[in-house]
Design an enzyme around this catalytic site. Structure first.
Site, PDB file in Angstrom:
ATOM      1  N   PHE A 106       3.130  -4.592  -2.106  1.00  0.00           N
ATOM      2  CA  PHE A 106       3.368  -5.520  -2.913  1.00  0.00           C
ATOM      3  C   PHE A 106       3.498  -5.172  -4.190  1.00  0.00           C
ATOM      4  O   PHE A 106       3.712  -5.765  -5.570  1.00  0.00           O
ATOM      5  CB  PHE A 106       2.873  -7.014  -2.710  1.00  0.00           C
ATOM      6  N   LYS A 107       2.191  -4.268  -4.254  1.00  0.00           N
ATOM      7  CA  LYS A 107       1.937  -3.723  -5.314  1.00  0.00           C
ATOM      8  C   LYS A 107       2.442  -3.056  -6.675  1.00  0.00           C
ATOM      9  O   LYS A 107       2.820  -2.548  -7.375  1.00  0.00           O
ATOM     10  CB  LYS A 107       0.698  -3.433  -5.333  1.00  0.00           C
ATOM     11  N   ASP A 108       3.801  -2.454  -5.492  1.00  0.00           N
ATOM     12  CA  ASP A 108       4.501  -1.333  -6.333  1.00  0.00           C
ATOM     13  C   ASP A 108       5.444  -2.176  -7.746  1.00  0.00           C
ATOM     14  O   ASP A 108       5.569  -1.233  -8.677  1.00  0.00           O
ATOM     15  CB  ASP A 108       5.801  -1.732  -5.715  1.00  0.00           C
ATOM     16  N   ALA A 111       2.587  -2.056 -10.383  1.00  0.00           N
ATOM     17  CA  ALA A 111       2.638  -1.150 -10.504  1.00  0.00           C
ATOM     18  C   ALA A 111       3.516  -0.120 -11.386  1.00  0.00           C
ATOM     19  O   ALA A 111       3.754   0.377 -12.366  1.00  0.00           O
ATOM     20  CB  ALA A 111       2.138  -0.097  -9.247  1.00  0.00           C
TER      21      ALA A 111
END
Ligand SMILES: *Cc1c(COP(=O)(O)O)cnc(C)c1O
Length: 429
Positions: A106-108, A111
């Site tokens: 989910f950090k895409d 970021a």
């Protein structure tokens, strides 16, 4: 929009300054001076809006006039180029899949959003910025991918040696170009402490503009609020009160959900689900905040002993323990309970949950949904990212998606470091 430090001992800054600085000079986290609810018409008619418009309407007050509308929308178009489906698991429980991005974590979103903001702010600036980031697993890959090839930015990623999965390690050590991976002999908290120390070390900051891409950075943290709004859009016609259960480590994701709630998003309750790194769970029991060193678990992206963003959550509830307690619960689960949940979900529904998602599922079960409530647990990583544990627990094989296949045969390149001194030498060389 101005941002102030939660330690209240630093000047207020603009969005771009907060993004470039990461942490305030007094070591406090930046926090928006105001959060203004959106008109109720926004939520009433949300089914007519596409993800880019939803993203734009919900984030624009946090950016103000620092990025023109057209640029911001094109950034969002780039960032939100994949789906965020809510998949039904059982009656009144669904999972919000946040893993359809390039690194399947989910950090895409955070970021990529941060990388593109920084690129925009840096357009007319010849000085390089160094993004320094500690990862317990997924941040590193998402940040490496998000910033790969971004002009004017070098990325240095610290990760705990032997404590991230093989795929996670490959995602952050095989890209090259402007990305360097430092393999730290220690645990995640050691990496995070070294990063925090570097930010405060004037012998480094006098020569280098450092910034963070952990969820302490507002450009990484705030766009995560989109997820909760996207879920609401899909669930609105169920006419039930939504309860979100968020597998939590540094508590950035759930904190962004609470910001969405402040914007007017209807949410009945937030559940923070953790592994045995239970600092917040203990706090909710006895109102004493007593961080502990992190312990390794099978949900390693949540192995955080002192969650950075919890202070922001307290701020969102005006530092009032009782109001926090009314809207927020926290539960912790050990590895064997997590594996049992993975098995149960798989046997009953054929759904393959990764260990983090399974912790989120357990959080909903423990909360005990009422008849008029619909529970959503966030599935924060694709099961393939925890391949060994998932295949072994479920006695099945997971198909490897193309995003992951690409990194599997690339060669790992990392620089081993033991202590802060070595990090400093690296940054100054
Ligand atoms: C980072 C991460 C988490 C924890 O998110 P926080 O915002 O740090 O609470 C949970 N699951 C996965 C897979 C992650 O990568």
């Amino acid at each position: 929009m101005l941002y102030y430090s939660l330690h209240n001992n630093a000047p207020k800054v603009s969005f771009s300054e907060a993004v470039v600085k990461g942490l305030a000079p007094d070591k406090g986290l930046y926090f928006p001076e105001t959060i203004t609810p959106l008109p109720s018409s926004f939520f009433d008619t949300i089914e007519n809006l596409d993800p880019i418009e939803i993203g734009y309407q919900t984030i624009k007050q946090f950016i103000g006039d620092e990025i023109p509308e057209a640029v911001l929308k094109s950034i969002l178009k780039d960032v939100l180029s994949f789906d965020f489906p809510v998949v039904s698991i059982e009656k009144n429980i669904g999972t919000l899949e946040l893993f359809h991005g390039p690194t399947m974590a989910f950090k895409d979103v955070g970021a990529r959003f941060m990388a593109r903001c920084l690129e925009y702010f840096n357009e007319n600036n010849k000085n390089q910025v160094t993004v320094l980031v500690a990862t317990s697993g997924d941040t590193g890959g998402a940040v490496a991918q998000g910033f790969l090839g971004v002009r004017g930015v070098n990325v240095v990623i610290l990760y705990p040696s032997g404590k991230v999965s093989d795929i996670q390690e490959r995602q952050l050590t095989t890209l090259g170009k402007n990305i360097t991976a430092l393999e730290v002999d220690g645990v995640f908290d050691d990496c995070q402490d070294m990063v925090k120390k570097a930010f405060l070390d004037e012998s480094i900051t006098a020569h280098k503009q450092l910034t963070s891409a952990n969820s302490i950075n507002i450009a990484r943290w705030l766009p995560q609020l989109f997820y909760f709004v996207f879920a609401y859009k899909q669930l609105k016609n169920k006419k039930k009160d939504i309860v979100f259960s968020v597998p939590s480590g540094n508590f950035g994701n759930i904190c962004a959900g609470i910001v969405a709630n402040k914007l007017g998003l209807p949410v009945k309750h937030f559940v923070a689900a953790t592994n045995i790194n239970d600092t917040v769970v203990r706090y909710m029991e006895n109102s004493e905040y007593n961080p502990q060193p992190s312990k390794a678990t099978i949900s390693n992206a949540m192995d955080v002993g002192n969650p950075s963003n919890f202070i922001r959550i307290q701020q969102l509830f005006d530092n009032n323990f009782e109001s926090l307690k009314n809207r927020f619960s926290a539960f912790s689960f050990d590895d064997s309970t997590t594996k049992e949940a993975m098995k149960q979900i798989y046997e009953e529904t054929k759904y393959i949950a990764d260990p983090h998602g399974a912790v989120g599922y357990l959080g909903l079960k423990k909360y005990q949904l009422q008849e008029n409530e619909y529970g959503v647990f966030l599935e924060t990583a694709h099961p393939v990212k925890f391949l060994d544990i998932v295949e072994e627990t479920l006695n099945t094989t997971v198909e490897i998606p193309s995003q992951i296949k690409k990194v599997l045969n690339k060669e790992k390149v990392s620089l081993k470091i033991k202590d802060y001194q070595k990090l400093k030498e690296f940054l100054l060389k």
